[in-house]
Design a protein around this motif. Structure first.
Motif, PDB file in Angstrom:
ATOM      1  N   UNK A 116       0.835  -1.204   0.000  1.00 44.35           N
ATOM      2  CA  UNK A 116       0.000   0.000   0.000  1.00 44.35           C
ATOM      3  C   UNK A 116       0.865   1.248   0.000  1.00 44.35           C
ATOM      4  N   UNK A 117       1.930   1.206   0.785  1.00 43.91           N
ATOM      5  CA  UNK A 117       2.838   2.360   0.824  1.00 43.91           C
ATOM      6  C   UNK A 117       3.528   2.551  -0.528  1.00 43.91           C
ATOM      7  N   UNK A 118       3.968   1.447  -1.129  1.00 43.01           N
ATOM      8  CA  UNK A 118       4.628   1.539  -2.424  1.00 43.01           C
ATOM      9  C   UNK A 118       3.701   2.028  -3.516  1.00 43.01           C
TER      10      UNK A 118
ATOM     11  N   UNK B 111      -3.304  18.928  -5.467  1.00 43.41           N
ATOM     12  CA  UNK B 111      -3.603  18.097  -4.293  1.00 43.41           C
ATOM     13  C   UNK B 111      -5.001  17.502  -4.320  1.00 43.41           C
ATOM     14  N   UNK B 112      -5.983  18.230  -4.886  1.00 43.84           N
ATOM     15  CA  UNK B 112      -7.352  17.729  -4.925  1.00 43.84           C
ATOM     16  C   UNK B 112      -7.480  16.485  -5.795  1.00 43.84           C
ATOM     17  N   UNK B 113      -6.530  16.258  -6.695  1.00 41.66           N
ATOM     18  CA  UNK B 113      -6.546  15.082  -7.559  1.00 41.66           C
ATOM     19  C   UNK B 113      -5.461  14.091  -7.183  1.00 41.66           C
ATOM     20  N   UNK B 114      -4.275  14.590  -6.867  1.00 44.84           N
ATOM     21  CA  UNK B 114      -3.149  13.709  -6.576  1.00 44.84           C
ATOM     22  C   UNK B 114      -3.402  12.838  -5.353  1.00 44.84           C
ATOM     23  N   UNK B 115      -3.877  13.428  -4.265  1.00 45.61           N
ATOM     24  CA  UNK B 115      -4.049  12.652  -3.042  1.00 45.61           C
ATOM     25  C   UNK B 115      -5.125  11.574  -3.183  1.00 45.61           C
TER      26      UNK B 115
ATOM     27  N   UNK C 272      -4.629   7.542  -2.544  1.00 43.40           N
ATOM     28  CA  UNK C 272      -5.460   6.747  -1.636  1.00 43.40           C
ATOM     29  C   UNK C 272      -6.085   5.572  -2.381  1.00 43.40           C
ATOM     30  N   UNK C 273      -6.554   5.818  -3.597  1.00 44.84           N
ATOM     31  CA  UNK C 273      -7.152   4.752  -4.407  1.00 44.84           C
ATOM     32  C   UNK C 273      -6.132   3.666  -4.722  1.00 44.84           C
ATOM     33  N   UNK C 274      -4.915   4.073  -5.065  1.00 47.91           N
ATOM     34  CA  UNK C 274      -3.859   3.094  -5.358  1.00 47.91           C
ATOM     35  C   UNK C 274      -3.536   2.266  -4.126  1.00 47.91           C
ATOM     36  N   UNK C 275      -3.480   2.906  -2.960  1.00 50.79           N
ATOM     37  CA  UNK C 275      -3.198   2.189  -1.723  1.00 50.79           C
ATOM     38  C   UNK C 275      -4.312   1.199  -1.400  1.00 50.79           C
ATOM     39  N   UNK C 276      -5.561   1.596  -1.600  1.00 49.02           N
ATOM     40  CA  UNK C 276      -6.696   0.707  -1.343  1.00 49.02           C
ATOM     41  C   UNK C 276      -6.661  -0.508  -2.261  1.00 49.02           C
ATOM     42  N   UNK C 277      -6.313  -0.302  -3.514  1.00 44.74           N
ATOM     43  CA  UNK C 277      -6.224  -1.423  -4.460  1.00 44.74           C
ATOM     44  C   UNK C 277      -5.115  -2.394  -4.054  1.00 44.74           C
ATOM     45  N   UNK C 278      -4.016  -1.862  -3.531  1.00 46.89           N
ATOM     46  CA  UNK C 278      -2.922  -2.726  -3.078  1.00 46.89           C
ATOM     47  C   UNK C 278      -3.368  -3.561  -1.883  1.00 46.89           C
TER      48      UNK C 278
ATOM     49  N   UNK D 122     -13.323  -1.578   1.040  1.00 40.73           N
ATOM     50  CA  UNK D 122     -11.963  -1.107   1.323  1.00 40.73           C
ATOM     51  C   UNK D 122     -11.793   0.335   0.858  1.00 40.73           C
ATOM     52  N   UNK D 123     -12.309   0.641  -0.332  1.00 34.20           N
ATOM     53  CA  UNK D 123     -12.219   2.017  -0.841  1.00 34.20           C
ATOM     54  C   UNK D 123     -13.008   2.965   0.050  1.00 34.20           C
ATOM     55  N   UNK D 124     -14.199   2.535   0.505  1.00 35.02           N
ATOM     56  CA  UNK D 124     -15.022   3.379   1.377  1.00 35.02           C
ATOM     57  C   UNK D 124     -14.304   3.661   2.693  1.00 35.02           C
TER      58      UNK D 124
END
Length: 302
Positions: A94-96, A108-112, A116-122, A139-141
């Motif tokens: 998730x960190x990676x 920031x409104x898009x990057x963050x 978070x979405x990438x971390x949730x998928x991991x 998990x996404x919620x």
């Protein structure tokens, strides 16, 4: 039927670092995880060596009509156990993926949210490999709920959104909790959590993503007699990359020193007019040295 020797061959470097043995055995999701984390940061790749025969046996049982033995075994465990390997796997992956989920848009409104979405998928991918399953929507919620709390705390502390990317934030912990409470055994034990076509598509997206975000993040320059490595973007995002820099630095230095060492040995043999194929003794070196000393003595070469 899957062949154990072929699986072992695909496990060997460099193919095993990218999950080739998992793709061969139909473990597409785990293969995708390995491909995007260099074999689970090499720890998972080493672990696979001891589990490879088990993986082959499970794959062969699937091919002959389903893993019935596994189904009977799972009846006594209503929920998949949450192991230490899952905990650290989710945390590190998730960190990676969070760090990689940066397009550098300075928005920031898009990057963050993308991070978070990438971390949730991991988190979902680690918990859903093999016979396990969990709810990606949940998990996404939970992940974005944790991110919202992060933002509230950030507002009170007067920090910036960039500070969230440099910490083990609540988004990851909340996503990991959701993966545990929604975990269950997959009813279909004859196939992987994702198809081979889906894995290939996601891997293609990952490659394109890396091509967009990674260039310039990892640098290597040759200075004098050694390479100098740097992981700039990882450090900017708060990831302690000093140990990785030292790892690559030490490896390259040892290789170059051994290479230059061999060159120095051959040069010494040529200078002393000795054969590297003959036994080297102290008397032979002393005799060759004295011979050259006499031949190049200053009194004889004025």
């Amino acid at each position: 039927m899957k062949n154990s020797y072929l699986a072992l061959l695909l496990w060997l470097p460099p193919f095993g670092f990218f999950g080739s043995h998992h793709f061969y055995l139909g473990r597409n999701l785990q293969g995708l995880l390995w491909a995007t984390s260099f074999g689970g940061y090499l720890v998972g790749w080493l672990r696979d060596l001891f589990l490879l025969n088990v993986y082959v046996e499970i794959a062969n049982r699937r091919q002959v009509g389903g893993d019935h033995a596994t189904k009977e075994k799972l009846k006594s465990h209503p929920r998949p156990p949450y192991t230490v390997s899952h905990f650290f796997g989710q945390l590190l992956l998730a960190r990676g993926w969070l760090l990689m989920g940066d397009l550098g848009l300075n928005l920031p409104a898009l990057d963050y949210p993308l991070k978070v979405l990438a971390a949730c998928c991991a988190v979902w991918a680690v918990r859903s490999e093999g016979r396990r399953a969990c709810s990606l929507p949940a998990i996404i919620k939970y992940g974005f709920g944790g991110a919202a709390i992060d933002l509230l705390i950030l507002g009170y502390s007067g920090g910036s959104v960039e500070d969230l990317s440099s910490s083990w934030n609540l988004a990851i912990w909340a996503a990991m909790y959701a993966s545990y409470v929604t975990s269950a055994w997959r009813e279909d034990t004859t196939s992987s959590a994702i198809s081979g076509q889906t894995a290939a598509g996601l891997l293609s997206v990952w490659i394109v993503w890396c091509a967009v975000t990674v260039p310039g993040d990892i640098g290597a320059e040759y200075e004098g007699s050694h390479f100098k490595f740097s992981f700039s973007k990882f450090k900017e995002n708060g990831f302690n990359a000093d140990s990785w820099e030292q790892f690559f630095q030490q490896g390259s230095d040892e290789y170059l020193s051994s290479w230059t060492g061999r060159m120095s040995d051959s040069e010494a043999f040529r200078t002393l007019e000795l054969s590297p194929n003959e036994p080297l003794t102290r008397n032979a070196v002393t005799k060759a040295f004295r011979k050259l000393s006499l031949a190049h003595h200053p009194d004889k070469n004025r």
